[in-house]
Design a protein around this motif. Structure first.
Motif, short mmCIF file in Angstrom:
data_model
loop_
_atom_site.label_atom_id
_atom_site.label_comp_id
_atom_site.label_asym_id
_atom_site.label_seq_id
_atom_site.Cartn_x
_atom_site.Cartn_y
_atom_site.Cartn_z
N CYS A 91 0.87 -1.25 -0.05
CA CYS A 91 -0.08 0.07 -0.03
C CYS A 91 1.11 1.35 0.01
O CYS A 91 1.52 1.78 1.08
N GLY A 92 1.22 1.73 -1.12
CA GLY A 92 2.25 2.86 -1.25
C GLY A 92 3.54 2.19 -1.10
O GLY A 92 4.01 1.38 -1.49
N LYS A 93 4.08 2.99 -0.01
CA LYS A 93 5.53 2.89 0.47
C LYS A 93 5.70 1.82 1.70
O LYS A 93 6.64 1.79 2.34
N LYS A 94 4.18 1.26 2.01
CA LYS A 94 4.19 0.42 2.96
C LYS A 94 3.85 -0.96 2.68
O LYS A 94 3.33 -1.25 1.15
N ILE A 95 3.49 -2.01 3.68
CA ILE A 95 2.85 -3.00 3.31
C ILE A 95 1.70 -3.14 4.36
O ILE A 95 1.71 -2.82 5.57
N CYS A 96 0.49 -3.69 3.98
CA CYS A 96 -0.67 -3.46 4.64
C CYS A 96 -1.03 -4.92 4.85
O CYS A 96 -0.92 -5.80 3.92
N PHE A 97 -1.61 -5.34 6.05
CA PHE A 97 -2.24 -6.70 6.29
C PHE A 97 -3.29 -6.49 7.47
O PHE A 97 -3.28 -5.66 8.22
N VAL A 98 -3.99 -7.77 7.68
CA VAL A 98 -4.95 -7.89 8.62
C VAL A 98 -4.39 -8.93 9.86
O VAL A 98 -4.09 -9.89 9.64
#
Length: 212
Positions: A91-98
């Motif tokens: 997600c952009g310059k990051k990593i997203c998760f649940v």
């Protein structure tokens, strides 16, 4: 989601022995490989020169590899005991998760980690998450028959009672009802990130869960 035709096309192959190798899709040549990268049930995403892996040997954790050499991984996040990590996405310059506790969807927390140092950048609790879709540096969260847009800082941009779809890195299509397998006449709206939605009127007699 947005391949660059001028970029080298590479395939990441994960094998049953947890090894991985990078294959040139044009020639079939193996460019590099490494053991103990990921299991066939682990979530794996290739993005922007990195291989992002949700590993689950003992504790679940998020690691990244340099796609050009598959050397030692960088550990970005390790889940506490009994926590589970799912829906890993850039997600952009990051990593997203649940992240959830004890497989309980009511405890779901959308979490973002940076690529440069370990630890969460932000966390946002949202129960019953079904999926994450990145739109630029923001992320669409499908949860409890509604959709929430989280901005680059993990703050709620908006929530609607339907579902939204990513068109490209700056645009979305909003269905103002949950997607359905039955014929319906849902209203839809288009939205550019940062702007107000533009109402486009109803779709007539469509099964929205087949839209793509």
């Amino acid at each position: 989601l947005e391949p660059d035709p001028g970029d080298d096309t590479r395939i990441v192959q994960v094998s049953a022995d947890r090894s991985a190798r990078i294959v040139d899709a044009e020639t079939g040549k193996v460019l590099t490989g490494a053991p103990a990268v990921a299991g066939t049930d682990d979530e794996v995403v290739a993005n922007d020169g990195r291989l992002i892996v949700r590993q689950s040997d003992d504790a679940q954790r998020i690691v990244t590899y340099d796609l050009s050499k598959l050397g030692e991984p960088k550990v970005l996040y390790t889940a506490p005991k009994n926590d589970r990590l799912t829906h890993v996405t850039p997600c952009g310059k990051k990593i997203c998760f649940v992240e959830d506790t004890g497989y309980d969807a009511k405890t779901d927390v959308v979490t973002a980690v940076g690529l440069d140092k370990a630890g969460p950048v932000w966390k946002h609790p949202l129960a019953d998450v079904d999926g994450l879709v990145p739109v630029g540096s923001t992320v669409l969260v499908d949860h409890s028959s509604q959709t929430t847009l989280l901005d680059d800082n993990g703050k709620t941009g908006w929530t609607n009672g339907g579902q939204a779809a990513r068109l490209d890195s700056g645009n979305m299509l909003e269905f103002l009802k949950p997607l359905s397998s039955y014929p319906d006449d849902p209203a839809i709206a288009g939205q550019h990130l940062g702007d107000q939605p533009v109402q486009l009127g109803p779709l007539n007699d469509v099964r929205t869960d087949t839209c793509s």
